[in-house]
Design a protein around this motif. Structure first.
Motif, PDB file in Angstrom:
ATOM      1  N   GLY A  19       0.821  -1.216   0.000  1.00  0.00           N
ATOM      2  CA  GLY A  19       0.000   0.000   0.000  1.00  0.00           C
ATOM      3  C   GLY A  19       0.850   1.260   0.000  1.00  0.00           C
ATOM      4  O   GLY A  19       0.554   2.231  -0.719  1.00  0.00           O
ATOM      5  N   LEU A  20       1.912   1.262   0.789  1.00  0.00           N
ATOM      6  CA  LEU A  20       2.813   2.416   0.820  1.00  0.00           C
ATOM      7  C   LEU A  20       3.546   2.583  -0.505  1.00  0.00           C
ATOM      8  O   LEU A  20       3.776   3.714  -0.959  1.00  0.00           O
ATOM      9  N   ARG A  23       1.204   4.115  -2.944  1.00  0.00           N
ATOM     10  CA  ARG A  23       1.085   5.555  -2.635  1.00  0.00           C
ATOM     11  C   ARG A  23       2.243   6.326  -3.269  1.00  0.00           C
ATOM     12  O   ARG A  23       2.038   7.401  -3.836  1.00  0.00           O
ATOM     13  N   SER A  25       3.881   5.546  -5.944  1.00  0.00           N
ATOM     14  CA  SER A  25       3.616   5.585  -7.381  1.00  0.00           C
ATOM     15  C   SER A  25       2.550   6.624  -7.732  1.00  0.00           C
ATOM     16  O   SER A  25       2.693   7.358  -8.713  1.00  0.00           O
ATOM     17  N   TRP A  26       1.489   6.694  -6.944  1.00  0.00           N
ATOM     18  CA  TRP A  26       0.437   7.681  -7.200  1.00  0.00           C
ATOM     19  C   TRP A  26       0.982   9.103  -7.097  1.00  0.00           C
ATOM     20  O   TRP A  26       0.689   9.954  -7.933  1.00  0.00           O
ATOM     21  N   VAL A  27       1.750   9.352  -6.030  1.00  0.00           N
ATOM     22  CA  VAL A  27       2.302  10.697  -5.838  1.00  0.00           C
ATOM     23  C   VAL A  27       3.290  11.020  -6.961  1.00  0.00           C
ATOM     24  O   VAL A  27       3.300  12.138  -7.482  1.00  0.00           O
ATOM     25  N   ALA A  46       6.035  10.408   1.111  1.00  0.00           N
ATOM     26  CA  ALA A  46       5.587   9.081   0.673  1.00  0.00           C
ATOM     27  C   ALA A  46       6.761   8.109   0.584  1.00  0.00           C
ATOM     28  O   ALA A  46       6.659   6.957   1.021  1.00  0.00           O
ATOM     29  N   HIS A  50       7.335   4.731   3.044  1.00  0.00           N
ATOM     30  CA  HIS A  50       7.587   3.401   2.497  1.00  0.00           C
ATOM     31  C   HIS A  50       8.934   2.863   2.991  1.00  0.00           C
ATOM     32  O   HIS A  50       9.035   1.718   3.448  1.00  0.00           O
ATOM     33  N   TRP A  93       0.501   6.547   7.721  1.00  0.00           N
ATOM     34  CA  TRP A  93      -0.576   7.536   7.620  1.00  0.00           C
ATOM     35  C   TRP A  93      -0.099   8.889   8.127  1.00  0.00           C
ATOM     36  O   TRP A  93      -0.287   9.912   7.464  1.00  0.00           O
ATOM     37  N   ASN A  96       2.617  10.475   5.787  1.00  0.00           N
ATOM     38  CA  ASN A  96       2.051  10.922   4.513  1.00  0.00           C
ATOM     39  C   ASN A  96       1.229  12.194   4.660  1.00  0.00           C
ATOM     40  O   ASN A  96       1.069  12.938   3.703  1.00  0.00           O
ATOM     41  N   ARG A  97       0.730  12.460   5.858  1.00  0.00           N
ATOM     42  CA  ARG A  97      -0.064  13.673   6.087  1.00  0.00           C
ATOM     43  C   ARG A  97       0.782  14.878   6.447  1.00  0.00           C
ATOM     44  O   ARG A  97       0.427  15.995   6.131  1.00  0.00           O
TER      45      ARG A  97
END
Length: 133
Positions: A19-20, A23, A25-27, A46, A50, A93, A96-97
């Protein structure tokens, strides 16, 4: 010799790590930065979330395996596994915030380090030949 409890938490940790990674890759895609972090704060967070999981999970899982094979009670193994997975989710979490201190980062690292400390103590006890129960 099998270690089904460690197997369960290794699988859950793998899903957290996956999942990390997704994330990251999305960013990367959103920022159009495909190598390095380009100085992008969201991508830096991110990547570190990870990497931090990848740095801490292996030792914690090795300790969990060691104490499971030594005969540690199932309830304690599950408690440690739950704390580890929860700690890694909270830390990822939180980081990432925000790059600063946050509840997620602090609680996540406390759970992770606390789990490793307890497991290390149990492993040392087993290595010394002392009873685990």
């Amino acid at each position: 010799m099998s270690a089904p409890i460690t197997g369960l938490y290794a699988a859950l940790c793998a899903l957290v790590l996956l999942g990390l990674a997704v994330r990251v890759s999305w960013v990367r895609r959103r920022a159009e930065i495909f190598l390095g972090d380009g100085g992008d704060p969201a991508l830096q967070r991110a990547v570190r979330a990870h990497a931090n999981a990848a740095e801490n999970m292996p030792l914690a899982l090795l300790l969990l395996l060691t104490v499971e094979l030594a005969g540690t009670a199932g309830w304690l193994l599950h408690g440690a596994g739950i704390a580890l997975v929860a700690g890694r989710i909270l830390h990822g979490w939180g980081l990432n915030r925000s790059a600063g201190a946050s509840f997620g980062r602090v609680a996540g690292m406390a759970l992770t380090w606390g789990t490793m400390g307890v497991l290390a103590g149990i492993a040392l006890t087993a290595a010394a030949g002392l009873p685990l129960t």
